[in-house]
Design a protein around this motif. Structure first.
Motif, PDB file in Angstrom:
ATOM      1  N   ALA A  60       0.782  -1.289   0.174  1.00 54.97           N
ATOM      2  CA  ALA A  60      -0.027  -0.005   0.050  1.00 54.97           C
ATOM      3  C   ALA A  60       0.722   1.177   0.097  1.00 54.97           C
ATOM      4  O   ALA A  60       0.344   2.378  -0.318  1.00 54.97           O
ATOM      5  CB  ALA A  60      -1.070  -0.047   1.307  1.00 54.97           C
ATOM      6  N   MET A  61       1.943   1.149   0.427  1.00 52.77           N
ATOM      7  CA  MET A  61       3.039   2.274   0.419  1.00 52.77           C
ATOM      8  C   MET A  61       3.789   2.407  -0.972  1.00 52.77           C
ATOM      9  O   MET A  61       4.301   3.516  -1.146  1.00 52.77           O
ATOM     10  CB  MET A  61       4.027   1.994   1.475  1.00 52.77           C
ATOM     11  N   ARG A  62       3.446   1.638  -1.908  1.00 53.46           N
ATOM     12  CA  ARG A  62       3.814   1.690  -3.210  1.00 53.46           C
ATOM     13  C   ARG A  62       5.405   1.761  -3.516  1.00 53.46           C
ATOM     14  O   ARG A  62       5.818   2.563  -4.180  1.00 53.46           O
ATOM     15  CB  ARG A  62       3.261   2.894  -4.081  1.00 53.46           C
ATOM     16  N   PRO A  63       6.181   0.861  -2.714  1.00 52.16           N
ATOM     17  CA  PRO A  63       7.405   0.808  -3.138  1.00 52.16           C
ATOM     18  C   PRO A  63       7.736   0.471  -4.629  1.00 52.16           C
ATOM     19  O   PRO A  63       6.941  -0.275  -5.270  1.00 52.16           O
ATOM     20  CB  PRO A  63       8.020  -0.229  -2.004  1.00 52.16           C
ATOM     21  N   ASP A  64       9.070   0.417  -4.979  1.00 52.04           N
ATOM     22  CA  ASP A  64       9.634  -0.021  -6.242  1.00 52.04           C
ATOM     23  C   ASP A  64      10.246  -1.448  -6.104  1.00 52.04           C
ATOM     24  O   ASP A  64      10.144  -2.412  -7.005  1.00 52.04           O
ATOM     25  CB  ASP A  64      10.061   1.025  -6.939  1.00 52.04           C
ATOM     26  N   ILE A  65      11.036  -1.414  -4.964  1.00 45.92           N
ATOM     27  CA  ILE A  65      11.605  -2.891  -4.702  1.00 45.92           C
ATOM     28  C   ILE A  65      11.377  -3.149  -3.434  1.00 45.92           C
ATOM     29  O   ILE A  65      12.121  -1.903  -2.668  1.00 45.92           O
ATOM     30  CB  ILE A  65      13.251  -2.505  -5.285  1.00 45.92           C
ATOM     31  N   ILE A  66      11.490  -4.404  -2.994  1.00 53.06           N
ATOM     32  CA  ILE A  66      11.577  -4.673  -1.684  1.00 53.06           C
ATOM     33  C   ILE A  66      12.654  -5.693  -1.550  1.00 53.06           C
ATOM     34  O   ILE A  66      12.670  -6.712  -2.339  1.00 53.06           O
ATOM     35  CB  ILE A  66      10.388  -5.226  -0.988  1.00 53.06           C
ATOM     36  N   VAL A  67      13.602  -5.428  -0.678  1.00 48.38           N
ATOM     37  CA  VAL A  67      14.880  -6.467  -0.353  1.00 48.38           C
ATOM     38  C   VAL A  67      14.560  -7.182   0.862  1.00 48.38           C
ATOM     39  O   VAL A  67      14.240  -6.616   1.951  1.00 48.38           O
ATOM     40  CB  VAL A  67      16.058  -5.824  -0.522  1.00 48.38           C
TER      41      VAL A  67
END
Length: 315
Positions: free
Chosen positions: A105-112
């Motif tokens: 919902a926070m609209r990140p582009d990449i999650i590691v």
């Protein structure tokens, strides 16, 4: 090594080495080679990920991996957030799927993501809209570690094809070992695993590796000696009689290293247990690549983030 721009990376996520082709692996290594040059310049900033958001979500403690992903993201211009799971809602009973939905919902582009359970990163990747990078899931895979190890070997030996690589120690609990076996064999190396029978997975031969329980025999004529730490946090029960006994038979010292090729190089993914799996004089010696592995880690993570950037919305 290929010349010119590396080929585009066809995957939206990097969840493991398994499933990648040799050209895809080599393409990432070529990108990382260029990133090494960037990291050695005074001006290290690039704009590849400018305006993008990268969340580092680590459910397990980490120093090298988390800090190098943070540095890699910032050098590419991303806004990087490190999420402290120790103080997060996960500790209050929130499920991984709920966490994924919240982050999405926070609209990140990449999650590691690093997680203590094998397969957790794959589950999270199915629940978010952005790209996901596996920074280690249980005893399953650690793809960027395998890539940085391959890059370190290639830069020092000039090739990986035909090299004899020994992976020594706690293979049973090691995601690093699994990813390295897959990547090194894909790149043409011959791989041996060495350890006490209690720390070797049942059926490890099916991976196409040579198996040794005698370290002196296993190290003969090896080009690369890759040590693994005893992962006590994943052990239920006693796998070795004592640390002293373990070092005597499976710790890398000068006598054992002398059985490998004269120009053999020593590696360790860290953190090191000196005097348990490796002697200090070997860890700090002329044949050691351990410090260089840390530098290559930033370059490889820059390469992975850059490769995934082509799949981000509006790219």
């Amino acid at each position: 090594m290929t010349h010119g721009a590396p080929p585009s990376f066809p995957h939206r996520h990097l969840l493991g080495i398994e499933g990648l082709t040799r050209p895809e692996i080599e393409g990432l290594l070529d990108r990382a080679d260029a990133a090494v040059d960037i990291s050695r310049q005074i001006e290290k900033k690039r704009v590849t990920l400018r305006g993008r958001t990268q969340i580092n979500l680590f459910f397990e403690p980490s120093t090298r991996t988390q800090s190098s992903f943070e540095l890699a993201g910032k050098r590419l211009g991303a806004d990087v957030m490190n999420m402290s799971v120790a103080s997060s809602s996960v500790k209050k009973g929130e499920t991984l799927i709920d966490t994924a939905a919240t982050l999405n919902a926070m609209r990140p582009d990449i999650i590691v993501v690093r997680h203590q359970s094998a397969g957790a990163v794959h589950l999270l990747a199915r629940k978010v809209d952005c790209s996901v990078v596996n920074a280690g899931d249980g005893a399953h895979e650690h793809p960027t570690q395998a890539l940085l190890d391959a890059l370190t070997i290639r830069r020092n030996k000039g090739r990986i094809e035909g090299l004899q690589v020994a992976i020594c120690g706690d293979v049973l609990h090691s995601r690093v070992a699994r990813s390295n076996i897959i990547s090194l064999q894909a790149l043409g190396a011959r791989v041996r695993v060495i350890g006490p029978s209690t720390l070797l997975p049942a059926g490890i031969e099916r991976f196409g590796v040579e198996v040794f329980t005698n370290m002196r025999e296993g190290l003969r004529d090896c080009d690369i000696v890759m040590m693994l730490r005893l992962q006590r946090e994943r052990m239920n029960g006693s796998f070795v009689p004592s640390v002293k006994e373990y070092f005597r038979y499976y710790g890398l010292d000068g006598d054992k290293l002398a059985l490998a090729k004269p120009d053999a190089l020593v590696m360790h993914p860290g953190p090191m247990n000196r005097g348990v799996e490796i002697a200090s004089d070997i860890a700090d010696g002329a044949q050691s690549l351990i410090r260089e592995q840390v530098e290559m880690g930033v370059a490889v993570r820059m390469a992975v983030l850059e490769a995934l950037a082509s799949h981000l919305p509006n790219e």
